[in-house]
Design an enzyme around this catalytic site. Structure first.
Site, PDB file in Angstrom:
ATOM      1  N   SER B 125       0.865  -1.180   0.000  1.00 38.94           N
ATOM      2  CA  SER B 125       0.000   0.000   0.000  1.00 38.94           C
ATOM      3  C   SER B 125       0.895   1.222   0.000  1.00 38.94           C
ATOM      4  O   SER B 125       2.073   1.154   0.358  1.00 38.94           O
ATOM      5  CB  SER B 125      -0.846  -0.041   1.277  1.00 38.94           C
ATOM      6  OG  SER B 125      -1.175   1.245   1.728  1.00 38.94           O
ATOM      7  N   TYR B 149       0.831  -0.889  10.213  1.00 35.23           N
ATOM      8  CA  TYR B 149       0.388  -1.485   8.942  1.00 35.23           C
ATOM      9  C   TYR B 149       1.405  -1.194   7.843  1.00 35.23           C
ATOM     10  O   TYR B 149       1.847  -2.095   7.122  1.00 35.23           O
ATOM     11  CB  TYR B 149      -0.965  -0.884   8.588  1.00 35.23           C
ATOM     12  CG  TYR B 149      -1.527  -1.273   7.241  1.00 35.23           C
ATOM     13  CD1 TYR B 149      -2.151  -2.503   7.066  1.00 35.23           C
ATOM     14  CD2 TYR B 149      -1.474  -0.399   6.160  1.00 35.23           C
ATOM     15  CE1 TYR B 149      -2.697  -2.854   5.840  1.00 35.23           C
ATOM     16  CE2 TYR B 149      -2.015  -0.746   4.933  1.00 35.23           C
ATOM     17  CZ  TYR B 149      -2.628  -1.972   4.777  1.00 35.23           C
ATOM     18  OH  TYR B 149      -3.168  -2.316   3.562  1.00 35.23           O
ATOM     19  N   LYS B 153       3.739  -3.911   5.866  1.00 40.05           N
ATOM     20  CA  LYS B 153       3.703  -4.036   4.403  1.00 40.05           C
ATOM     21  C   LYS B 153       5.095  -3.819   3.812  1.00 40.05           C
ATOM     22  O   LYS B 153       5.499  -4.503   2.867  1.00 40.05           O
ATOM     23  CB  LYS B 153       2.712  -3.033   3.807  1.00 40.05           C
ATOM     24  CG  LYS B 153       1.240  -3.352   4.096  1.00 40.05           C
ATOM     25  CD  LYS B 153       0.757  -4.550   3.290  1.00 40.05           C
ATOM     26  CE  LYS B 153      -0.756  -4.760   3.390  1.00 40.05           C
ATOM     27  NZ  LYS B 153      -1.217  -5.949   2.634  1.00 40.05           N
TER      28      LYS B 153
END
Lengths: 327, 327
Positions: B125, B149, B153
């Site tokens: 992302s 997050y 990632k």
């Protein structure tokens, strides 16, 4: 102050331990207790105190990290890891030692809770960068490792930064340049010749040069590396900001400049002990390495390496050879 | 061809499954077998074939990843993961699902051996990037996540690239922009309003706008995201080079431009259903988000998003509303 050093039996670990033994203080506070861990038992620091513990253990083994932080060391130097060549040859061992070991340590810190928030100084490497490179690598160059070692170090940087951001610890990562002159015997690392062409001639032995003397690279002495670690331990969250992983400064020079420095410091006869012996594999590997590191943030934060390669050689002669060069 | 989709019950997973059910092919080869995994059982694809398996399982649990690859799927879409908000609230769950799940999958692939080398399409992302940002984020912007997050990632990107470099799989990571218009009910994600201010008015309901209409962000439709995944599966190692994680394109526009697009597509009455309701927390979070993504490499490799926000709205009306807008 209680200090934990992982990888304490390694070259940098031993030199850091010795420095702390001389200083007896860190950040202006007396060092009262030392815990030294490595997969082989680290040497005790002669005459330090009975509040020194050494342990042979693998951080990635169950319970080892928990035990290591159970006495709540205020400062942790996490130096443990397998080197680039080994991580490339043994995929599982590299991830286990370099990534799982770090994660186990950070997990143990987090789970201690109860306000425990140590300062964690970690040593990634410029191997987090991968070619193609710009003329000089800026502080904000992206993470593009081309070795498993570099990938593991980059992952650990991200892990450390996330724990830091969330307030679980005060972290700082210092990306070390090639350490030169490494003391001891020649090893088979592709970078070994950068040290070998200085160390062997100074000890009266011949050294081989596998690459062209136009090859450029960035170096810092073992003494400078220990200086980086000690200085890193003094930096505050405010000084570091959110980007806590910093490329360290060094001396960027060509092999020809290394040899000229050796000639200036130790004379023609010593410099003549370097013999060209081209090695295509080493040439190819080294061609993908960084040549210049900007390290602007590190400089602004007060990290200092040597100013010249002459100084790096003189440091080696002083620290490893008792000031004497083999004629 | 046997395709494995993890996270198949999620919004993108469902839409990818549907697309494969319509195409019945990927990269010009017939899709003969589908394995769909998620922590809740994914819906079966109506009328596909009896060579479709669905399973409710957690990849991070022992044995799950091994079982998932035991029938050697040629293509793996690894979409499983917990979202940004949840990973920030539940530290352990985020690392377990987003990092350990990925690692278990890659380990299972590596240990299969015997020439097994699947294509693995992963969805990181733009959260791998963190402020401060330049005017537009270039492909080589450094990894500076400011959420757990994003850190997870980014670590997975590095892990995938290392497995790819070592020839254990053919990997590609596509960094998705904000997906808009997300179908379904409003959620509490800080980014939710970007979809809400389009979805709710088109469905005849009021929507709140928590930020100033000068806020700029980059969007791509769910249909475009599925297009990215399918296109990513077609790229060769030669096309990708060593930097296999790519920022995806999108439509960069301000909230005011979103609203104007809604007015053009659906009329004044629909656009009037958006009510300002400033929210300081959301304002602050959104201020740290990327505004523009250059995505030059993705464009050169043939990834395409919508050309305008009007097109994104029309895609939503066609795909989710059967072409009808609530007057």
């Amino acid at each position: 102050m209680h200090i934990l050093i992982t990888g304490a039996a390694g070259m940098i670990g031993r030199k850091l331990t010795e420095r702390l033994g001389i200083d007896r203080a860190l950040n202006g506070q007396p060092v009262e207790k030392l815990t030294l861990i490595d997969i082989v038992a680290p040497a005790r620091l002669a005459g330090f105190s009975d509040r020194e513990k050494t342990r042979a253990a693998d951080l990635a083994d169950p319970g080892v990290a928990e035990k290591a932080v159970s006495e709540r060391p205020e400062v942790i130097f996490h130096l443990a890891g397998v080197v680039s060549g080994e991580a490339e040859l043994d995929f599982e061992k590299g991830y286990r030692t370099n990534l799982d070991g770090m994660r186990a340590l950070l997990e143990a810190i987090r789970k201690t809770g109860d306000g425990y928030k140590p300062r964690v100084i970690f040593t990634p490497s410029i191997a987090v960068f991968g070619a193609p490179f710009p003329h000089a690598i800026p502080d904000d160059f992206h993470l593009t490792p081309l070795t498993s070692y570099g990938a593991q170090k980059a992952m650990c940087e991200l892990l450390l930064a996330d724990h830091h951001r969330r307030g679980m610890l005060d972290g700082v990562g210092i990306r070390l340049p090639t350490i030169c002159v490494r003391p001891g015997k020649p090893n088979k690392a592709a970078s070994g010749f950068f040290s070998g062409i200085i160390r062997e001639p100074l000890a009266g032995q011949e050294a081989v040069l596998p690459v062209a003397d136009t090859v450029r690279h960035t170096h810092a002495s073992p003494r400078a590396a220990v200086g980086f670690l000690v200085h890193a331990a003094s930096l505050t969250r405010e000084q570091l900001g959110s980007r806590i992983n910093l490329a360290m400064p060094g001396v960027s020079c060509t092999v020809a400049e290394q040899i000229e420095a050796l000639r200036r410091v130790a004379g023609d006869k010593v410099a003549a002990r370097i013999k060209p012996a081209p090695d295509e594999l080493i040439k190819r590997i080294v061609a993908g390495w960084p040549q210049r590191i900007e390290a602007k943030r590190a400089a602004a934060l007060g990290f200092a390496a040597e100013k010249s390669f002459d100084e790096i050689i003189k440091t080696h002669i002083a620290d490893e050879l008792g000031g004497k060069v083999a004629a």
